[in-house]
Structure formats: structure tokens, C-alpha cells
Design a protein around this motif. Structure first.
Motif, PDB file in Angstrom:
ATOM      1  N   VAL A 173       0.833  -1.212   0.000  1.00 32.62           N
ATOM      2  CA  VAL A 173       0.000   0.000   0.000  1.00 32.62           C
ATOM      3  C   VAL A 173       0.864   1.257   0.000  1.00 32.62           C
ATOM      4  O   VAL A 173       0.574   2.241  -0.704  1.00 32.62           O
ATOM      5  N   SER A 174       1.942   1.248   0.769  1.00 30.45           N
ATOM      6  CA  SER A 174       2.753   2.452   0.957  1.00 30.45           C
ATOM      7  C   SER A 174       3.829   2.643  -0.107  1.00 30.45           C
ATOM      8  O   SER A 174       4.402   3.728  -0.218  1.00 30.45           O
ATOM      9  N   ASP A 175       4.094   1.616  -0.870  1.00 26.85           N
ATOM     10  CA  ASP A 175       5.176   1.695  -1.849  1.00 26.85           C
ATOM     11  C   ASP A 175       4.707   1.085  -3.154  1.00 26.85           C
ATOM     12  O   ASP A 175       3.616   0.557  -3.267  1.00 26.85           O
ATOM     13  N   GLU A 176       5.547   1.145  -4.165  1.00 23.37           N
ATOM     14  CA  GLU A 176       5.221   0.536  -5.450  1.00 23.37           C
ATOM     15  C   GLU A 176       5.159  -0.975  -5.291  1.00 23.37           C
ATOM     16  O   GLU A 176       5.980  -1.580  -4.596  1.00 23.37           O
ATOM     17  N   ALA A 177       4.196  -1.590  -5.982  1.00 25.36           N
ATOM     18  CA  ALA A 177       4.016  -3.033  -5.856  1.00 25.36           C
ATOM     19  C   ALA A 177       5.262  -3.791  -6.298  1.00 25.36           C
ATOM     20  O   ALA A 177       5.606  -4.837  -5.733  1.00 25.36           O
ATOM     21  N   ASP A 178       5.954  -3.259  -7.298  1.00 21.89           N
ATOM     22  CA  ASP A 178       7.137  -3.951  -7.816  1.00 21.89           C
ATOM     23  C   ASP A 178       8.279  -3.994  -6.803  1.00 21.89           C
ATOM     24  O   ASP A 178       9.178  -4.833  -6.924  1.00 21.89           O
ATOM     25  N   SER A 179       8.255  -3.103  -5.839  1.00 19.05           N
ATOM     26  CA  SER A 179       9.372  -3.041  -4.902  1.00 19.05           C
ATOM     27  C   SER A 179       9.445  -4.279  -4.028  1.00 19.05           C
ATOM     28  O   SER A 179      10.537  -4.686  -3.596  1.00 19.05           O
ATOM     29  N   VAL A 180       8.301  -4.908  -3.745  1.00 22.53           N
ATOM     30  CA  VAL A 180       8.304  -6.130  -2.944  1.00 22.53           C
ATOM     31  C   VAL A 180       8.992  -7.256  -3.706  1.00 22.53           C
ATOM     32  O   VAL A 180       9.844  -7.965  -3.160  1.00 22.53           O
ATOM     33  N   ALA A 181       8.635  -7.419  -4.972  1.00 22.83           N
ATOM     34  CA  ALA A 181       9.260  -8.454  -5.797  1.00 22.83           C
ATOM     35  C   ALA A 181      10.751  -8.195  -5.965  1.00 22.83           C
ATOM     36  O   ALA A 181      11.561  -9.129  -5.962  1.00 22.83           O
ATOM     37  N   GLU A 182      11.121  -6.924  -6.110  1.00 24.29           N
ATOM     38  CA  GLU A 182      12.534  -6.582  -6.246  1.00 24.29           C
ATOM     39  C   GLU A 182      13.295  -6.949  -4.982  1.00 24.29           C
ATOM     40  O   GLU A 182      14.398  -7.497  -5.035  1.00 24.29           O
ATOM     41  N   ALA A 183      12.702  -6.622  -3.835  1.00 20.85           N
ATOM     42  CA  ALA A 183      13.363  -6.933  -2.561  1.00 20.85           C
ATOM     43  C   ALA A 183      13.466  -8.434  -2.350  1.00 20.85           C
ATOM     44  O   ALA A 183      14.499  -8.939  -1.879  1.00 20.85           O
ATOM     45  N   GLU A 184      12.413  -9.184  -2.704  1.00 19.34           N
ATOM     46  CA  GLU A 184      12.476 -10.635  -2.558  1.00 19.34           C
ATOM     47  C   GLU A 184      13.517 -11.216  -3.503  1.00 19.34           C
ATOM     48  O   GLU A 184      14.210 -12.181  -3.168  1.00 19.34           O
ATOM     49  N   GLY A 185      13.633 -10.628  -4.691  1.00 16.52           N
ATOM     50  CA  GLY A 185      14.664 -11.080  -5.626  1.00 16.52           C
ATOM     51  C   GLY A 185      16.056 -10.938  -5.050  1.00 16.52           C
ATOM     52  O   GLY A 185      16.923 -11.804  -5.241  1.00 16.52           O
ATOM     53  N   ALA A 186      16.281  -9.852  -4.302  1.00 15.07           N
ATOM     54  CA  ALA A 186      17.583  -9.644  -3.663  1.00 15.07           C
ATOM     55  C   ALA A 186      17.823 -10.688  -2.578  1.00 15.07           C
ATOM     56  O   ALA A 186      18.954 -11.178  -2.400  1.00 15.07           O
TER      57      ALA A 186
ATOM     58  N   ARG B 129       7.096 -13.859 -11.429  1.00 12.75           N
ATOM     59  CA  ARG B 129       7.649 -13.121 -12.568  1.00 12.75           C
ATOM     60  C   ARG B 129       8.796 -13.901 -13.210  1.00 12.75           C
ATOM     61  O   ARG B 129       9.728 -14.322 -12.538  1.00 12.75           O
ATOM     62  N   HIS B 130       8.703 -14.051 -14.517  1.00 10.64           N
ATOM     63  CA  HIS B 130       9.717 -14.817 -15.250  1.00 10.64           C
ATOM     64  C   HIS B 130      11.120 -14.264 -15.034  1.00 10.64           C
ATOM     65  O   HIS B 130      12.091 -15.021 -14.943  1.00 10.64           O
ATOM     66  N   ASP B 131      11.252 -12.931 -14.973  1.00 12.81           N
ATOM     67  CA  ASP B 131      12.589 -12.338 -14.895  1.00 12.81           C
ATOM     68  C   ASP B 131      13.220 -12.459 -13.509  1.00 12.81           C
ATOM     69  O   ASP B 131      14.352 -12.008 -13.300  1.00 12.81           O
ATOM     70  N   LYS B 132      12.505 -13.058 -12.551  1.00 18.37           N
ATOM     71  CA  LYS B 132      13.043 -13.226 -11.199  1.00 18.37           C
ATOM     72  C   LYS B 132      13.447 -14.673 -10.900  1.00 18.37           C
ATOM     73  O   LYS B 132      13.729 -15.003  -9.746  1.00 18.37           O
ATOM     74  N   TRP B 133      13.501 -15.514 -11.910  1.00 15.87           N
ATOM     75  CA  TRP B 133      13.801 -16.928 -11.674  1.00 15.87           C
ATOM     76  C   TRP B 133      15.300 -17.253 -11.747  1.00 15.87           C
ATOM     77  O   TRP B 133      15.689 -18.402 -11.564  1.00 15.87           O
ATOM     78  N   ARG B 134      16.087 -16.269 -11.994  1.00 13.96           N
ATOM     79  CA  ARG B 134      17.526 -16.494 -12.145  1.00 13.96           C
ATOM     80  C   ARG B 134      18.124 -17.227 -10.944  1.00 13.96           C
ATOM     81  O   ARG B 134      18.909 -18.162 -11.093  1.00 13.96           O
TER      82      ARG B 134
ATOM     83  N   ARG C 273       3.066 -19.509 -19.766  1.00 17.87           N
ATOM     84  CA  ARG C 273       2.748 -18.119 -19.468  1.00 17.87           C
ATOM     85  C   ARG C 273       2.916 -17.810 -17.977  1.00 17.87           C
ATOM     86  O   ARG C 273       3.318 -16.711 -17.613  1.00 17.87           O
ATOM     87  N   LEU C 274       2.592 -18.768 -17.131  1.00 23.07           N
ATOM     88  CA  LEU C 274       2.805 -18.578 -15.701  1.00 23.07           C
ATOM     89  C   LEU C 274       4.269 -18.829 -15.368  1.00 23.07           C
ATOM     90  O   LEU C 274       4.834 -19.853 -15.748  1.00 23.07           O
ATOM     91  N   ALA C 275       4.878 -17.913 -14.648  1.00 22.08           N
ATOM     92  CA  ALA C 275       6.295 -18.075 -14.293  1.00 22.08           C
ATOM     93  C   ALA C 275       6.514 -19.318 -13.446  1.00 22.08           C
ATOM     94  O   ALA C 275       7.591 -19.923 -13.480  1.00 22.08           O
ATOM     95  N   TYR C 276       5.490 -19.714 -12.692  1.00 26.70           N
ATOM     96  CA  TYR C 276       5.614 -20.920 -11.871  1.00 26.70           C
ATOM     97  C   TYR C 276       5.911 -22.157 -12.716  1.00 26.70           C
ATOM     98  O   TYR C 276       6.422 -23.162 -12.197  1.00 26.70           O
ATOM     99  N   SER C 277       5.570 -22.122 -13.990  1.00 23.27           N
ATOM    100  CA  SER C 277       5.802 -23.289 -14.858  1.00 23.27           C
ATOM    101  C   SER C 277       7.284 -23.563 -15.063  1.00 23.27           C
ATOM    102  O   SER C 277       7.655 -24.580 -15.642  1.00 23.27           O
ATOM    103  N   ASN C 278       8.153 -22.655 -14.589  1.00 17.70           N
ATOM    104  CA  ASN C 278       9.595 -22.907 -14.626  1.00 17.70           C
ATOM    105  C   ASN C 278      10.039 -23.908 -13.571  1.00 17.70           C
ATOM    106  O   ASN C 278      11.191 -24.349 -13.586  1.00 17.70           O
TER     107      ASN C 278
ATOM    108  N   ARG D 119      23.617 -17.287 -13.701  1.00 13.32           N
ATOM    109  CA  ARG D 119      23.545 -16.282 -14.764  1.00 13.32           C
ATOM    110  C   ARG D 119      22.226 -16.276 -15.526  1.00 13.32           C
ATOM    111  O   ARG D 119      22.049 -15.488 -16.456  1.00 13.32           O
ATOM    112  N   GLY D 120      21.317 -17.171 -15.167  1.00 16.13           N
ATOM    113  CA  GLY D 120      20.026 -17.174 -15.839  1.00 16.13           C
ATOM    114  C   GLY D 120      19.954 -18.068 -17.055  1.00 16.13           C
ATOM    115  O   GLY D 120      18.983 -18.004 -17.820  1.00 16.13           O
ATOM    116  N   ASP D 121      20.961 -18.927 -17.254  1.00 17.19           N
ATOM    117  CA  ASP D 121      20.984 -19.786 -18.442  1.00 17.19           C
ATOM    118  C   ASP D 121      20.543 -21.210 -18.142  1.00 17.19           C
ATOM    119  O   ASP D 121      20.878 -22.138 -18.874  1.00 17.19           O
TER     120      ASP D 121
END
Length: 386
Positions: A235-248, A273-278, A311-316, A365-367
Motif C-alpha cells: 500500500v505504501s510503496d510501489e508493488a514492484d518493490s516487494v518483488a525486487e526486494a524478494e529477488g535480492a 515473474r519470469h525475470d526473477k527466476w535467475r 505463461r505462468l512463471a511458476y511453470s519454470n 547467470r540465468g541460463d
């Protein structure tokens, strides 16, 4: 990718051990061909679950009843009255028959296939079941199985298909899986993903307790870092910031061995999110998914469709577990199904843990799963090393 299905609880007395009790059944029908070949076979939530139903389906019970002429009364021996030992190429099962009035070896019936075993004896006109399981710890070679009587014991020698695998017990169970899976995981961590943070955490905690891994909850780590709940953060911040922090956080945990990581569920989680599966590919990933399908066949098709369209990132994920519903007291059942699927996955490709280790050493490296040689630039697809 292995896929597993847990049906809604069924209350069928003949399928359950000891008494009528609603328990989920499970099946592992799918594998993502990108990763490895997979042995498709039934897995049960407990060694004795569905034993009568599957015996009839396999024809084992019918064959033994026809051998005895149908004039005996079957009795099931409930207690674990056997000794078990594991050798290099075979496992040995010793059953106590000292109190049974067995007249001759012809009164002993041992029937099996690659994953099941049924041992019965005829004593005083009664057909007694000494051992019945449709879920041996791993595959055997039925044609090479032998049995004999050694004083007051019936000895059954089962030839293993995989002589390198150590069996903790003759049957697959929570106890045997938690003891036996470590030789296959080799320290590789496990990541639990899915839309429910609660399910991820409860199953992750059950797994960590069972196999002695260190439990982590990214939701808990995030809230301790932000000093606020995930809901208020969104609520207080951008929704993407939670995913970014969890990615870290996932990046930090990717170098940890022997860990169970329960990830944040829902649209704000990194695993969505697909780009967070690295960094998730640093360990074995299990997707816990509540199925909306009305029956088992539809749930299997649902899982297959999710894997194929991607299409669902979970399918990885390496393993897909379809749940027909959820109650907190089901965490042990789901955790056991996860271990069983992990056992099959690692046995189907014994280089998989080494490949995960190499992926970590090269910096995640994401490969994955097509790991490129050192010096490869994932942004350009060019090997920059001379």
C-alpha cells in the motif's frame, strides 16, 4: 518437470489403513521433457494407502485367491513385524512365521511387480497377509526375486534396479523418504513457490524438519527488513518493490546449501515473474498449486497445459504439485509427495544435482537449464572468453 496431483479427500474404507479416514491420493504423471526423462508411476501418501484397490487392479489379490481355491478367509496382519537390510545389489526382508502353522512351502505366496510386493501364507485354512505394499522404496527386478525359509523366518530377497541407491526401508513412507532423500539431494536447496504464502511456509517447514535442512521464509525476511507487513508495504510503496526486494533475498540465499526456502505467494512475489527466476534455479523448485479441476484427469490436463504454454512463471519449476484443496494438517502429506517427486526426479537424472552446483558456481547467470561455458554473456548470447 514432474507434476503431482493431490485429489480432494476421499472417504473410502477399503483404501485407507486401519479405518475409514479421508485422505488425499496422489499421482505423478508428468515431466517436462526439457529437463529429463521421468518414470511415470503411482505414488501413495502412505505405504498402505489404497493397497486393496491397487492389488485388485494389478490382479495380485485375484491371482492369489485363485491359487488357494477361494476357500480361505483373508486376514491382514497390521503390525510391522519384519526385519530389513540393504545390500549392494539387493535388499532383504525377513518376516516372522514362527507362530504360523505353515505345512509346506506351497502354502507361501509371494507376488510382486516393479514397485509392489504382496506376501501371504496359508495357515490352518486361513490366508494371512504378512506384507502388502504398492509403493516399494524404489524399483526392483521381479524376475530375480527369490524367497526361502530360514528357521522361523520367511526371507525375501529383492533385486534392486539401482544398486547405488541405499534403501532406508522396504516401503516408501515419510520416514524412509526423509532418511533416504539426502543421498540424492547432495545438499541442494529446495524452493517452494506458489500463490499461497501460508501453504508454501507450512510445507517448507515440514520439509525442513523432516530432512534437517534450514528453513527460510522470504515473507518473514522481507517483513523484518521493512519493519512492516507485506500488505502495508504494498500500500505504501510501489508493488514492484516487494518483488525486487524478494529477488535480492533469493540472490543472497542462492549460495546457501541444505536450505528450504518458502517464497512469497501472490502477485507481489518474485516467483510470479519470469525475470526473477535467475536465482530460484539454484535449487530444486516445487510449485504448489490449488487446482480448480473437477476430477483427477482434468487436473492432470490443467498441469500439462500450464507447463506447455509457459505463461505462468511458476511453470519454470522442476516439480508441479496440484492440490485439490488445502487444510493446515495436510502439510505432512504434501511434503511427503514433494520428497517422493524429488526422489524420482533425481533418480531420472543423476547429473542434476551436479548441474545445479555448477549453475551456482558460475554465478546463477540465468541460463538454466542450458548452462553455457564460462565467459558467456547472457545479455548477448556471446561467449566473451578467448
Amino acid at each position: 518437470m514432474a507434476a503431482a496431483l493431490l485429489n480432494s479427500p476421499l472417504s473410502i474404507s477399503t483404501q485407507n489403513p486401519k479405518k475409514t479416514l479421508g485422505i488425499p491420493l496422489q499421482d505423478f504423471p508428468l515431466l517436462n521433457p526439457r529437463l529429463s526423462r521421468f518414470d511415470r508411476r503411482k505414488l501413495l501418501s502412505s505405504p498402505s494407502s489404497s493397497s486393496l484397490i491397487l492389488s485388485k487392479r494389478n490382479g495380485v489379490l485375484d491371482r492369489l485367491q485363485s491359487v488357494s481355491g477361494g476357500h480361505v478367509s483373508p486376514i491382514l496382519v497390521e503390525s510391522k513385524n519384519y526385519e530389513f537390510s540393504d545390500g549392494d545389489a539387493e535388499v532383504e526382508l525377513r518376516l516372522d512365521i514362527s507362530k504360523l502353522d505353515i505345512m509346506s512351502p506351497s502354502d507361501i505366496f509371494v507376488d510382486m511387480d516393479g514397485t509392489s510386493l504382496l506376501v501371504r501364507v496359508k495357515a490352518s485354512g486361513t490366508l494371512i497377509t504378512l506384507m502388502e505394499t504398492n509403493c516399494l522404496f524404489e524399483k526392483i527386478k521381479p524376475s530375480e526375486t527369490i524367497w526361502y525359509i530360514d528357521e522361523d523366518q520367511l526371507v525375501v530377497n529383492l533385486k534392486k534396479c539401482d544398486r547405488d541407491l541405499k534403501w532406508p526401508d522396504v516401503m516408501e513412507s515419510w520416514e524412509s523418504l526423509t532418511n533416504g532423500i539426502l543421498q540424492l539431494l547432495k545438499g541442494t536447496s529446495i524452493y517452494i513457490v506458489g500463490d499461497s504464502t501460508e501453504i508454501n511456509e507450512k510445507v517448507g517447514s515440514e520439509l525442513a524438519t523432516g530432512i534437517g535442512y534450514i528453513p527460510f521464509s522470504t515473507s518473514d525476511l522481507l517483513e523484518r527488513y521493512a519493519q512492516q507487513s507485506i500488505e502495508s508495504w504494498v500500500v505504501s510503496d510501489e508493488a514492484d518493490s516487494v518483488a525486487e526486494a524478494e529477488g535480492a533475498i533469493l540472490q543472497s540465499l542462492s549460495s546457501h546449501a541444505r536450505s528450504i526456502v518458502a517464497t512469497l505467494g501472490g502477485e507481489h512475489g518474485a516467483a510470479r515473474r519470469h525475470d526473477k527466476w535467475r536465482y530460484l534455479h539454484a535449487g530444486f523448485t516445487v510449485w504448489l498449486s490449488i487446482s480448480e479441476a473437477a476430477d483427477e484427469a482434468s487436473a492432470k490436463e490443467e498441469a500439462r497445459r500450464h507447463v506447455q504454454d509457459g505463461r505462468l512463471a511458476y511453470s519454470n519449476a522442476d516439480i508441479v504439485m496440484k492440490l485439490g484443496g488445502w487444510e493446515p494438517d495436510q502439510s505432512r502429506v504434501v511434503a511427503q509427495a514433494c520428497l517422493s517427486a524429488l526422489k524420482q526426479l533425481t533418480l531420472s537424472d543423476k547429473q542434476l544435482t551436479g548441474k545445479k552446483s555448477l549453475y551456482i558456481r558460475l554465478g546463477c547467470r540465468g541460463d538454466w537449464p542450458d548452462i553455457k561455458p564460462p565467459g558467456w554473456d547472457p545479455s548477448s548470447g556471446i561467449d566473451t572468453e578467448p
